[in-house]
Write an enzyme that holds these catalytic residues in place. Structure first.
Site, PDB file in Angstrom:
ATOM      1  N   ASP A  14      73.584  64.155  45.235  1.00 13.05           N
ATOM      2  CA  ASP A  14      74.269  63.839  43.991  1.00 13.05           C
ATOM      3  C   ASP A  14      73.690  62.561  43.420  1.00 13.05           C
ATOM      4  O   ASP A  14      73.086  61.787  44.153  1.00 13.05           O
ATOM      5  CB  ASP A  14      75.740  63.546  44.305  1.00 13.05           C
ATOM      6  CG  ASP A  14      76.575  64.786  44.241  1.00 13.05           C
ATOM      7  OD1 ASP A  14      76.075  65.774  43.700  1.00 13.05           O
ATOM      8  OD2 ASP A  14      77.703  64.738  44.731  1.00 13.05           O
ATOM      9  N   ASP A  28      81.869  71.792  44.922  1.00  3.93           N
ATOM     10  CA  ASP A  28      80.699  71.634  45.780  1.00  3.93           C
ATOM     11  C   ASP A  28      80.892  72.321  47.118  1.00  3.93           C
ATOM     12  O   ASP A  28      79.939  72.536  47.854  1.00  3.93           O
ATOM     13  CB  ASP A  28      80.430  70.147  46.051  1.00  3.93           C
ATOM     14  CG  ASP A  28      79.940  69.449  44.811  1.00  3.93           C
ATOM     15  OD1 ASP A  28      79.395  70.144  43.940  1.00  3.93           O
ATOM     16  OD2 ASP A  28      80.109  68.227  44.719  1.00  3.93           O
ATOM     17  N   ASP A  80      80.919  65.966  46.366  1.00  7.19           N
ATOM     18  CA  ASP A  80      82.252  65.395  46.436  1.00  7.19           C
ATOM     19  C   ASP A  80      83.300  66.313  45.813  1.00  7.19           C
ATOM     20  O   ASP A  80      84.430  66.314  46.215  1.00  7.19           O
ATOM     21  CB  ASP A  80      82.284  64.000  45.796  1.00  7.19           C
ATOM     22  CG  ASP A  80      81.556  63.973  44.477  1.00  7.19           C
ATOM     23  OD1 ASP A  80      81.341  65.051  43.896  1.00  7.19           O
ATOM     24  OD2 ASP A  80      81.190  62.878  44.018  1.00  7.19           O
TER      25      ASP A  80
END
Lengths: 1020, 256
Positions: A372, A717, A713
Site C-alpha cells: 500500500d 483487502d 488495511d
C-alpha cells in the site's frame, strides 16, 4: 452492541467540521433509517464474483422503487411487527465472526501430522509383536509393550508441545485483536460517526465519508443523493457499513445489514478464499517425505534381509521398529516449531506480529511485495513539502519531526505568508497536550489544515496565541463550489487599525482574485511574466503529486472599514477581488524516512516492490520515485514519450523499466497481458486500483511463481491478504477483517519493518537447514547399529529407548541453539530463494549428513562400543555372530575371549553399558557436529566460535544430560543406562576432532573453488 | 498440474539418459567418475582409520586378563543338561526318547572330565586356594567319581531311566576369583515335599583348590568343579514335579 430495538432506526450523523464553533450552524438532523428488507443475495458466492466487484442494484433505483422493493415508507418507516419479522428472518445487524477451526481438530492434526504417523505404526507394531509373543509364550517379557507405550507417549507429548506452541502464538494475536472492538458501533456525540449499515442516501447536506477501510481511498469523499456511477462502490448515493462520516449530515434508508452489507459480503468471502500452503510447510512436508521414505525403504529392505537370513518374523518386526525409530528425528518438528516461534518473538519486537508461525519463513522467501502507499510507505499525514514565494520554490522538511526547516525565512513575503497560514486556518490542537511534541499532538480539523497548523506551530511558535492577538471577525469556510476559505482579522499591531483579510484556496481560483503579487515583501502588479512564473511553479508542484494551495491577503483600508464595521459573510459586504497574491504552499503525505532505505534493501535482496494504491497516479508515481520504487534513472513509457516528444504508441516498451498502471487500464487487461506487464517491467505502480483489483494483481504475481507478500488495511483487502502467500495487515490503520485475513500484522504500519522481517525470515531458513542437517546426521549413527546387529550378529549396540534419549534429550537444546546463529554473509544481498529449486533439504544436505558425517559418527561410536566390550572381555572378533547365544535367556555361561563365563543378567548389564557407551560416543561427536553446523560455507573461525553463546548452552546441556543419564539414572534399569567409566567419554573425541577438520576442509574447498564439482556436491 | 503418463515416462527417460547433456541419472560420466573416485578415497580412508583405531585399541588389551572384571563380580551358576528354552526338564521314564537329549547332553558335557582327559592334570591338595606364579599354570584334576550316581560311570543314563534324574550344577569361571570361606552349592526343593534331593560331592562342597582361575590362555585345560543334584521322588506323593533352587552358600564374597 447488539440490536436491542428492532424498530425504526434513528441514527444521528454529524460532522467534525464545526468543532471551533457551537453546533448551531449545523443542527443535527434526524436521520431516519428504515428497517430494511434486504436483497436476497445469491447464496453461492464465487470468488470470481468478488473480483468482478460487488453485487448491488439499489443505488440505481429511485426512491419510489426502493419503497416498493423494501415494502416500506420513507416517512413512517416499517411497522414494529414488520421490523421484528425481518429481524427474525435476517438476524441482527452484526458480522458473523470468521469460522475457527475447532481446537480438537487442530490438536488431532498435530497428533497425526509429520512423523507421528510413522511412530504410531512403530507403536502398533510393538503391541502386535507382543501379542504374538504372548500368544506363543504367556510369560514373555513386556519390553515391547513398554516400547510401544514410550513411542505413543513420544508422539502425544510432541503433539501436545506443538499444539501448545501454536496456541501460544495464536494467543498473542488474539490478545492483540481484543484491543479493537470487534463490531463497528454507532458512536454518538463523538467526532466521527460510523455508519451502522449499508444505506441508500435520501437527503444529504455537505456529507463526506471516509471509505478508506472499504476502498482504500484515503481522501474523504462527498456523498449526495444522485446516482453517479454503475459501480455501487463508486456511486455517491450509498453509504457503507463501518465507514465513517466525517462531516455533514445525511438521511437514508437501510438497505442491508450484518453479513449482507458490502463489507459483510467481503469479509465472508475472504474466508472462502483458499489459503495456500506456506512455503515452509511445503518444505517440511518434503523433508518428512524424504526421511520417511528413507526410513520405510531401509526398514522394509532389512525386514526382507532379516527374514531371508532366517530370523523369526517377530524379531524382524522388532528390527523394523528399531530402524524406524532410529531414522525418525522425533524431536525435530518440535524443534522447528520452537525455532519458528523464537523468530516470531524476535520479529514481534521489531513490530512484525506473526499470526501463523510458518509465515515467519514465508516472509524470507518473498520475491514480490505488493505494498500500500498510504500509511505504509508514507507517514499517513499531510505535510507541507514545498513553498513558493518570491518566485522561488523552497523545500520544507518533511521528515517525521519537521526539525530541520532550512528555507529562507528572512523575506517579507514569508512574514505575510506565515500570517495567512496561521490565521486562515480553522484547525486547532486538542487542549491538554502541552507536553506532547508538536508533530504528535492531536488536531481537530482536516488533513490539509492540520498540516498547515503543525507547520506554522513548528516555525512560528504558539499559533493559538497569534490567533488570539489577531482576533477573527468574520469567516467564510471552505466549500467545494467557491474552493476557497476566507477570514478577516484584526491585526496585532495596535497602531494599525486596518483589518486583514486572508484567503487560501485552489491556486487558480485564488490567483483570479488577485491583481498584485508580493515579491520580497513588496507588492507588485501581477503581470504576465509573474503569472507565468506562478503557473510554472504550480505545474511543477502539482507534477510532484502534491496538493497545492494558493495564499493571498488584503489589508482593508481603514477609512472604508472602520473598527466598528460589521462584516456579513452572507451578503459579502467586503471586497473579494484585487487581492495581493503572496505564495503557494504544497502538501504531500510524505514517505516515511526509513522507507527509501528499505526499498533499496529489497532491491538488493532481489525483491520486487510493487505499489498498489487507490490514490491518483501522479501522487503515486511521485511517492514511488521518492522512495525508490521507481528508481531515479528509470522512465515509464509516458516519460520517454514526453522526453522524445513522440506519441506514447511509438515508444518501444523495452526501453521503459517502470510502469504506472491505473485501475481503469487494469480492468481492461487480460490475465496474459497482466502477466506480460509483471514480467516486462521491474518497477510497477498500480494507481487508482480498487482493493478487488489487488486480488487480481496478487494472482498475477503468483502465476510467475513468485512468493507474494501483500499489505492491506481495508476490509476489501482481506481476499487479497488471504490469497497472498503472506498477507500483512496494518496494526494501526488496519481493519479487523484485514487482520483476521492476514498472516502477519505490522504493528507500526511501517514498510521498513517488513524488510527486517524478510531478513529474519531468510535467516531462519538458513538456520533451519543447519538444524535439520545437525539432526539428520546422527540418524545414521543410530541406524547403523541395527543394520550391523542384523547382518553381523553383534550384541545390540544401542537400544531404542536410548535412541529416544538422544533424539528427545541431548539433541534438543543444541538444535534450537542453531536458530540463534548469525548470518554467514549479507543475506539481504542475494536473490530470494526459488520456491521450487532451493529446497530446505536438498540432495547435498542429505548425502553429506547421512553418508559423510553420519557415517563418521557411526564409526566413532562403534569404536567406543568395541572398546567397552573388549576391555570387559569380549574382543571384537568374539562378538561377531554372538547375537543368538547372547540373547538366549537360558544361557548363563556364555564364554568370553578370556574363558570367563557370563550369566544372562551380566550380559544384559554389559549390553546396557554398550548402549551407554554408544550413546556417549554419538553425543560427543554431536558436539563436533553442532560446531561444524554453525556455518555452511565460512570457516568456524570466521564465524566466531563464541559469538553464539546459546550454542555453548546447548553443548553444556548435552553433556549435563548425558552425565545425569549415566551417573544419575544409571541405576534405573528401565532406562537401560549404566555408569560408564570416565575414560570412555573420551574415546570418541579423536573422531569428533576429525569431523571438525573434515568439515573445515570441505568448506575451504567450497570457498576456494566456487562453482566447481566440489561446490555443487558438497554445499548444502 | 497433472502430467500425462507419456509426459512422465518421457521425463523419466530423460532422467535416465539425457542425450543432449550426456547425463546419466542426472550426472555426466565425468561427474559420476568423480563421485565414485571420491567415495572410494573417502571410504577407503575411513576404513583405514577405523581399522587403525581398532588396532590401537586392541593394543591396549592384555592377552591373558581382561582389563576390567567389574561386570562379573560374582559367578553365576549354570545347570546341565543345557536347558533348551526355560529351565524346565520333563520326560517320561517309560519313553527313552523323551530323555535321550538330556542324557546325551550330560555325556557330552562330562567328556572333558574323562579320566583319560585328566591324566595330565595335577592332583592338587584339597581345602586351600591354589595360587600360582607362572610362567606355566597347571590345572587340578576333578575326580568325576565324586559325583557318584551322576558321574555317568555307574549309570550312563544319569538316573533318568529310573526316574531319579541328575542335574549338574557348575559355577561360572571368573578370572582371579578367590572364594572366601567354604563355598558350597546348596540346592533345596521348593513347594510341596514331593522329592528328596541328594547332592554330590556331599554337601555340595566346592573345593578351594580350583581357585583362582587364570584365564583361557594361561590356565589351559582348566576344569571347573561340578556339583550334581539327584532328585528322588517320594513314592507316596502323587505329583512327580519338583522345583529345585540352587545357590552358592558358605562364601561371603560369592552371591547369586
Amino acid at each position: 452492541m447488539a440490536q436491542k430495538t428492532p424498530e425504526i432506526y434513528s441514527v444521528e450523523l454529524s460532522g467534525t467540521e464545526d468543532v471551533g464553533k457551537t453546533d448551531t450552524g449545523d443542527g443535527k438532523e434526524k436521520y431516519r433509517g428504515l428497517k430494511d428488507k434486504r436483497l436476497e443475495l445469491k447464496k453461492n458466492h464465487q470468488k470470481e464474483e468478488l473480483k468482478k466487484e460487488v453485487d448491488l442494484e439499489d443505488h440505481k433505483l429511485s426512491i419510489k422503487e426502493l419503497e416498493r422493493k423494501y415494502g416500506t415508507n420513507i416517512v413512517t418507516g416499517l411497522s414494529s411487527t414488520q421490523a421484528a419479522e425481518l429481524l427474525a428472518r435476517n438476524g441482527p445487524n452484526a458480522l458473523t465472526p470468521p469460522k475457527e477451526t475447532p481446537e480438537i481438530v487442530k490438536f488431532l492434526k498435530q497428533m497425526v501430522g509429520g512423523f507421528s504417523i510413522l511412530l504410531w505404526i512403530g507403536a502398533i507394531l510393538c503391541w502386535i509383536a507382543y501379542g504374538i509373543q504372548y500368544f506363543n509364550d504367556k510369560s514373555s517379557s513386556l519390553d515391547s509393550v513398554y516400547l510401544g507405550c514410550v513411542l505413543a507417549l513420544v508422539v502425544i507429548l510432541t503433539g501436545i508441545f506443538a499444539y501448545y506452541q501454536e496456541a501460544k502464538s495464536t494467543n498473542i494475536m488474539a490478545s492483540f485483536s481484543k484491543m479493537i472492538p470487534q463490531q463497528a458501533l454507532v458512536i454518538r456525540d463523538s467526532e466521527k460517526k460510523t455508519i451502522p449499515a449499508d444505506i441508500r442516501l435520501l437527503s444529504t447536506q455537505g456529507c463526506k465519508v471516509d471509505n478508506s477501510s472499504l476502498t482504500g481511498e484515503s481522501e474523504p469523499q462527498s456523498r449526495s443523493c444522485e446516482f453517479t456511477h454503475d459501480n455501487p462502490l463508486e456511486t455517491k448515493n450509498i453509504g457503507f457499513y463501518s465507514t465513517t462520516c466525517l462531516e455533514g449530515t445525511a438521511t437514508g434508508m437501510v438497505i442491508n445489514t450484518g453479513d449482507r452489507t458490502i463489507i459483510g459480503q467481503i469479509a465472508s468471502l475472504a474466508s472462502g478464499v483458499g489459503h495456500e500452503k506456506t512455503p515452509i510447510a511445503i518444505e517440511i512436508e518434503h523433508f518428512v517425505h524424504i526421511v520417511a521414505g528413507v526410513a520405510v525403504s531401509i526398514g522394509i529392505l532389512f525386514f526382507i534381509i532379516a527374514v531371508s537370513m532366517k530370523y523369526y518374523v517377530l524379531d524382524s518386526i522388532i528390527f523394523l521398529i528399531g530402524i524406524i525409530v532410529a531414522n525418525v528425528p522425533e524431536g525435530l518438528l518440535a524443534t522447528v516449531t520452537v525455532t519458528l516461534s523464537l523468530t516470531a518473538k524476535r520479529m514481534a519486537k521489531k513490530n512484525c506480529l506473526v499470526k501463523n508461525l510458518e509465515a515467519v519463513e514465508t516472509l524470507g522467501s518473498t520475491s514480490i511485495i505488493c505494498s500500500d502507499k498510504t500509511g505504509t510507505l508514507t507517514q499517513n499525514r499531510m505535510t507541507v513539502a514545498h513553498l513558493w514565494f518570491d518566485n522561488q520554490i523552497f523545500v520544507a522538511d518533511t521528515s517525521e519531526d519537521h526539525s530541520n526547516q532550512v528555507f529562507d525565512q528572512s523575506s517579507g513575503t514569508w512574514a505575510s505568508l506565515s500570517k495567512i497560514i496561521t490565521l486562515c486556518n480553522r484547525a486547532e490542537f486538542r487542549p491538554g497536550q502541552e507536553s506532547v511534541p508538536i508533530m504528535k499532538k492531536v488536531v481537530v480539523g482536516d488533513a490539509s489544515e492540520t498540516a498547515l497548523l503543525k507547520f506554522s506551530e513548528v516555525i512560528l511558535g504558539d499559533v493559538m496565541e497569534i490567533r488570539k492577538r489577531n482576533r477573527k471577525v468574520a469567516e467564510i469556510p471552505f466549500n467545494s463550489t467557491n474552493k476557497f476559505q476566507l477570514s478577516i482579522h484584526e491585526t496585532d499591531d495596535p497602531s494599525d487599525k486596518r483589518f486583514l483579510m486572508v484567503m487560501k484556496g485552489a491556486p487558480e481560483r485564488v490567483l483570479e482574485k488577485c491583481s498584485t503579487i508580493m515579491v520580497n515583501g513588496q507588492e507588485q502588479p501581477l503581470d504576465d511574466s509573474t503569472a507565468e512564473a506562478f503557473h510554472t511553479a504550480y505545474m511543477e508542484l502539482g507534477g510532484l503529486g502534491e496538493r497545492v494551495l494558493g495564499f493571498c491577503h488584503l489589508y482593508l483600508p481603514a477609512d472604508k472599514f472602520p473598527e466598528t464595521y460589521s462584516f456579513d459573510v452572507d451578503t459579502v459586504n467586503f471586497p473579494t477581488s484585487n487581492l495581493c497574491f503572496v505564495g503557494l504552499l504544497s502538501m504531500i503525505d510524505p514517505p516515511r524516512s526509513t522507507v527509501p532505505d528499505a526499498v533499496t534493501k529489497c532491491r538488493s535482496a532481489g525483491i520486487k516492490v510493487i505499489m498498489v494504491t487507490g490514490d491518483h497516479p501522479i501522487t503515486a508515481k511521485a511517492i514511488a520515485k521518492s522512495v525508490g520504487i521507481i528508481s531515479a534513472n528509470s522512465e515509464t513509457v509516458e516519460d520517454i514519450a514526453k522526453r522524445l516528444n513522440i506519441p506514447v504508441e511509438q515508444v518501444s516498451k523495452r526501453d521503459a523499466k517502470a510502469a504506472v498502471v491505473t485501475g481503469m487500464e487494469l480492468k481492461d487487461m487480460s490475465p496474459e497481458q497482466l502477466d506480460e506487464l509483471l514480467t516486462d517491467y521491474s518497477e510497477i505502480v498500480f494507481a487508482r486500483t480498487s482493493p478487488q483489483q489487488k486480488l487480481i494483481i496478487v494472482e498475477g504475481c503468483q502465476r510467475q511463481d513468485a512468493v507474494v507478500a501483500v499489505t492491506g488495511d481495508g476490509v476489501n483487502d482481506s481476499p487479497a491478504l488471504k490469497k497472498a502467500d503472506i498477507g500483512i495487515a496494518m496494526g494501526i490503520a488496519g481493519s479487523d477483517a484485514a487482520k483476521n485475513a492476514a498472516d502477519m500484522v505490522l504493528l507500526d504500519d511501517n514498510f521498513a519493518s517488513i524488510v527486517t522481517g524478510v531478513e529474519e525470515g531468510r535467516l531462519i531458513f538458513d538456520n533451519l537447514k543447519k538444524t535439520i542437517a545437525y539432526t539428520l546426521t546422527k540418524n545414521i549413527a543410530e541406524l547403523c547399529p541395527f543394520l550391523i546387529y542384523i547382518i553381523a550378529g553383534l550384541p545390540l549396540p544401542i537400544g531404542t529407548i536410548t535412541i529416544l534419549f538422544i533424539d528427545l534429550g541431548t539433541d534438543i537444546i543444541p538444535s534450537i541453539a542453531l536458530a540463534y546463529e548469525k548470518a554467514e554473509s549479507d543475506i539481504m544481498n542475494r536473490k530470494p530463494r526459488h520456491k521450487k529449486k532451493d529446497r530446505l533439504v536438498n540432495a547435498p544436505l542429505a548425502i553429506y549428513s547421512y553418508l559423510h558425517i553420519g557415517l563418521m559418527q557411526a564409526l566413532g561410536a562403534f569404536v567406543v562400543y568395541f572398546t567397552v566390550y573388549a576391555q570387559e572381555g569380549f574382543r571384537p572378533s568374539a562378538l561377531i555372530n554372538l547375537r543368538v547365544e547372547w540373547e538366549k535367556d537360558s544361557v548363563n555361561d556364555l564364554e568370553d575371549s578370556y574363558g570367563q563365563e557370563w550369566t544372562q543378567y551380566q550380559r544384559k548389564y554389559l549390553e546396557w553399558t554398550g548402549y551407554t557407551a554408544f550413546f556417549v560416543g554419538i553425543m560427543i561427536q554431536q558436539i563436533a557436529d553442532l560446531i561444524i553446523r554453525k556455518t555452511r560455507r565460512n570457516s568456524i573461525f570466521q564465524q566466531g566460535l563464541f559469538r553464539n553463546k546459546v550454542i555453548w548452552v546447548g553443548i553444556a546441556s548435552q553433556i549435563i544430560i548425558a552425565l545425569i543419564l549415566s551417573y544419575g539414572l544409571g541405576s534405573v534399569s528401565a532406562l537401560n543406562f549404566t555408569m560408564l567409566r570416565p575414560q570412555y567419554w573420551f574415546v570418541a573425541v579423536p573422531h569428533a576432532i576429525l569431523i571438525w577438520v573434515y568439515d573445515e576442509v570441505r568448506k575451504l574447498f567450497i570457498r576456494l573453488y566456487p562453482g566447481s564439482w566440489w561446490d555443487k556436491n558438497m554445499y548444502y | 498440474d497433472k502430467k500425462s503418463f507419456n509426459q512422465c515416462m518421457a521425463e523419466w527417460k530423460l532422467f535416465l539418459y539425457n542425450p543432449t547433456t550426456r547425463e546419466f541419472l542426472g550426472r555426466t560420466t565425468k561427474s559420476w567418475g568423480l563421485i565414485l573416485l571420491f567415495y572410494l578415497v573417502f571410504y577407503g580412508f575411513l576404513a583405514a582409520l577405523f581399522s587403525f583405531t581398532m588396532w590401537a585399541m586392541l593394543q591396549t588389551l592384555n592377552d591373558e586378563v581382561p582389563k576390567y572384571r567389574d561386570q562379573i563380580p560374582s559367578p553365576g551358576l549354570m545347570v546341565f543338561p543345557k536347558p533348551v528354552t526355560a529351565l524346565d526338564y520333563s520326560f517320561r521314564v517309560s519313553d527313552p526318547e523323551s530323555y535321550r537329549g538330556y542324557v546325551d547332553d550330560l555325556t557330552k558335557f562330562l567328556k572333558s572330565y574323562d579320566l583319560e582327559e585328566q591324566k595330565n592334570l595335577t592332583a592338587c591338595p584339597d581345602g586351600a586356594l591354589r595360587e600360582q606364579k607362572g610362567p606355566t599354570y597347571t590345572a587340578c584334576q576333578f575326580p568325576v567319581v565324586s559325583l557318584k550316581g551322576c558321574s555317568g560311570v555307574e549309570d550312563p543314563e544319569f538316573g533318568y531311566s529310573t526316574g531319579n534324574p541328575c542335574i549338574l550344577v557348575k559355577m561360572n569361571r571368573i578370572i582371579g576369583l578367590k572364594p572366601q570361606g567354604k563355598p558350597r552349592i546348596n540346592c533345596i526343593s521348593k513347594g510341596e515335599k514331593t522329592a528328596t534331593l541328594s547332592t554330590y560331592p556331599s554337601n555340595g562342597t566346592i573345593d578351594l583348590k580350583y581357585f583362582p582361575y587364570y584365564g583361557k590362555k594361561l590356565h589351559v585345560r582348566y576344569l571347573q568343579p561340578l556339583v550334581a543334584v539327584q532328585v528322588a521322588f517320594n513314592t507316596t506323593s502323587t505329583g512327580k514335579e519338583v522345583t529345585v533352587e540352587c545357590k552358592i552358600d558358605g562364601s561371603p564374597n560369592l552371591k547369586t
